[in-house]
Motif scaffolding. Structure first.
Motif, PDB file in Angstrom:
ATOM      1  N   GLU A 119      63.696  34.277  36.794  1.00  0.00           N
ATOM      2  CA  GLU A 119      64.923  33.409  36.637  1.00  0.00           C
ATOM      3  C   GLU A 119      64.615  32.298  38.083  1.00  0.00           C
ATOM      4  OE1 GLU A 119      69.695  33.123  37.247  1.00  0.00           O
ATOM      5  OE2 GLU A 119      68.565  34.872  37.699  1.00  0.00           O
ATOM      6  N   LEU A 122      61.482  30.199  37.357  1.00  0.00           N
ATOM      7  CA  LEU A 122      61.844  28.803  36.423  1.00  0.00           C
ATOM      8  C   LEU A 122      62.694  27.971  36.995  1.00  0.00           C
ATOM      9  CD1 LEU A 122      62.181  31.159  33.148  1.00  0.00           C
ATOM     10  CD2 LEU A 122      60.501  29.632  33.654  1.00  0.00           C
ATOM     11  N   ALA A 125      60.299  25.582  38.734  1.00  0.00           N
ATOM     12  CA  ALA A 125      59.705  24.777  37.895  1.00  0.00           C
ATOM     13  C   ALA A 125      60.600  23.540  37.250  1.00  0.00           C
ATOM     14  CB  ALA A 125      59.133  25.653  36.821  1.00  0.00           C
ATOM     15  N   LYS A 126      61.831  24.006  37.068  1.00  0.00           N
ATOM     16  CA  LYS A 126      62.842  22.962  36.347  1.00  0.00           C
ATOM     17  C   LYS A 126      63.292  21.817  37.536  1.00  0.00           C
ATOM     18  CE  LYS A 126      67.163  22.465  34.174  1.00  0.00           C
ATOM     19  NZ  LYS A 126      68.431  23.247  33.680  1.00  0.00           N
ATOM     20  N   LYS A 129      60.184  19.668  38.338  1.00  0.00           N
ATOM     21  CA  LYS A 129      60.088  18.580  37.199  1.00  0.00           C
ATOM     22  C   LYS A 129      61.057  17.506  37.157  1.00  0.00           C
ATOM     23  CE  LYS A 129      59.686  18.374  32.176  1.00  0.00           C
ATOM     24  NZ  LYS A 129      59.759  19.135  30.829  1.00  0.00           N
ATOM     25  N   LEU A 353      55.195  26.212  36.376  1.00  0.00           N
ATOM     26  CA  LEU A 353      55.190  26.992  35.229  1.00  0.00           C
ATOM     27  C   LEU A 353      54.272  28.079  34.992  1.00  0.00           C
ATOM     28  CD1 LEU A 353      57.129  27.495  32.743  1.00  0.00           C
ATOM     29  CD2 LEU A 353      55.969  25.704  31.396  1.00  0.00           C
ATOM     30  N   ALA A 356      55.346  30.788  37.031  1.00  0.00           N
ATOM     31  CA  ALA A 356      56.527  31.433  36.422  1.00  0.00           C
ATOM     32  C   ALA A 356      55.769  32.549  35.465  1.00  0.00           C
ATOM     33  CB  ALA A 356      57.409  30.498  35.875  1.00  0.00           C
ATOM     34  N   GLN A 381      59.565  28.444  28.680  1.00  0.00           N
ATOM     35  CA  GLN A 381      60.113  27.031  28.949  1.00  0.00           C
ATOM     36  C   GLN A 381      60.868  27.059  30.128  1.00  0.00           C
ATOM     37  OE1 GLN A 381      59.124  24.389  27.309  1.00  0.00           O
ATOM     38  NE2 GLN A 381      58.086  25.551  25.815  1.00  0.00           N
ATOM     39  N   PRO A 382      60.656  26.152  31.031  1.00  0.00           N
ATOM     40  CA  PRO A 382      61.653  26.162  32.113  1.00  0.00           C
ATOM     41  C   PRO A 382      63.105  25.782  31.774  1.00  0.00           C
ATOM     42  CG  PRO A 382      60.306  24.011  31.820  1.00  0.00           C
ATOM     43  CD  PRO A 382      59.951  25.059  31.101  1.00  0.00           C
TER      44      PRO A 382
END
Length: 382
Positions: A119, A122, A125-126, A129, A353, A356, A381-382
């Motif tokens: 968690e 991710l 990563a999100k 981005k 990612l 992750a 997926q992030p």
């Protein structure tokens, strides 16, 4: 020749990996060679600022290596104009620092695992981005001579259809009573982010997916073989983290991988980690530096006869893959690629990612062992 200088905040350089591999053998080596040469002939020089909690240690390292900038205040470092933040701290404090660096608009490059949980990984990563900052995770083993030779064999079609991979990693880490341990005590405490599964499955994820293909499922057994160890002060403590992990990985295309990781095994192999790859047309055994092959046309015909002593010189029937090129330090090579990517001179595919996915594999391995079942992995997926 034009030279551009890139400021790099290096957090966690008093630790073993942060100091030896990332500071001395990577960033300082890049500095001392005059920077990274770009494709247009220009050079990208590095200017590190060292960050750590122990002022005495950080100052001593800075003075020893001619680094003029250091601090114990991460927030003040992030408030400066340096473009890149690097993290080699303990996993338990890494996520918070990475989020601070992203919020400060820094490009981020980090050791593994990138977070304590999938968690958290991710979310990193999100966040990276959405912030539009470059982000990278250390994938050092892909740049080592043995695996680069293995990559060369795969790309040439040497193996035909790859059937299976067998991997052995590990060595005996002394308990700390009769002889000092070669690894820090936190490695053996779950509450401090320790455990060989958390450590090594992040590595195995990127090695397997980049050489052989995505991992589709994992079945693992983790254990703590040595329940009591002695810390750096010579005091006994209970080892709450796993010191061995035995994994079976199913890859896309039907490739089966069995991989053992242990800090409680004595070495009877040429290197501390070795991978045997078997294919329809040939086989190879690769370590960090060496790689030996046996092609289908040169494969002997062993005969099983337990009544007679086997005197076949099996190792002598393999051929060493030549270096052919000069290999640089793996950590330094990836640092140079990441730095070049920041100025549009290369692509660095190993982002948060990818990190992750390594955290996910570690979590899946631990869950598989705890629940006694095979765990399938889907797209992330992030």
């Amino acid at each position: 020749m034009a030279t551009r200088t890139l400021g790099i905040i290096m957090n966690g350089i008093t630790g073993r990996m942060g100091y030896r591999q990332h500071l001395v053998r990577s960033i300082l080596a890049i500095r001392d060679q005059g920077g990274v040469e770009l494709s247009n002939g220009e050079r990208l020089q590095v200017d590190p600022i060292l960050v750590g909690r122990n002022a005495e240690k950080v100052k001593e390292i800075a003075e020893r290596h001619g680094v003029t900038r250091w601090t114990t205040d991460l927030d003040s470092a992030l408030a400066g104009s340096d473009e890149v933040y690097f993290d080699a701290q303990l996993t338990t404090v890494r996520e918070e620092s990475l989020l601070k660096a992203i919020a400060a608009g820094k490009h981020v490059y980090t050791e593994k695992p990138i977070a304590e949980s999938l968690e958290g990984a991710l979310a990193l990563a999100k966040t990276a981005k959405e912030a539009g900052v470059a982000n990278g995770v250390v994938h050092d083993k892909l740049y080592l001579p043995g695996l680069l030779k293995l990559r060369r064999l795969i790309d040439s079609g040497f193996f035909g259809r790859i059937l299976s991979v067998r991997g052995e990693f590990g060595y005996w880490v002394f308990e700390g009573d009769q002889q000092p341990a070669q690894r820090p005590s936190w490695n053996y405490r779950t509450e401090d982010g320790g455990g060989i599964t958390t450590d090594m499955f992040c590595h195995w994820n990127y090695v397997l997916e980049n050489l052989f293909g995505p991992i589709q499922a994992v079945t693992a057994k983790t254990t703590t073989h040595i329940p009591q160890r002695w810390d750096e002060a010579g005091k006994p403590y209970t080892a709450t983290a796993d010191d061995a992990a035995y994994g079976l990985f199913e890859l896309e295309g039907g490739i089966i991988v069995s991989l053992n990781s242990s800090w409680a095994v004595r070495v009877h192999r040429d290197e501390l980690v070795e991978f045997q790859v078997d294919g329809t047309e040939g086989s190879a055994v690769a370590g960090l530096f060496g790689c030996a092959v046996q092609h289908r046309t040169m494969t002997p015909k062993p005969v099983w006869n337990p009544d007679l002593k086997d005197t076949t010189p099996y190792r002598q029937q393999w051929q060493e893959v030549p270096d052919n090129i000069e290999f640089d330090n793996g950590f330094k090579a990836q640092w140079e690629l990441f730095l070049r990517s920041l100025v549009g001179d290369a692509e660095h595919p190993y982002d948060f990612l990818a990190g992750a996915r390594g955290v996910r594999l570690a979590e899946a391995g631990l869950a598989s062992s705890a629940e006694g079942r095979r765990i399938e992995l889907g797209e992330l997926q992030p």
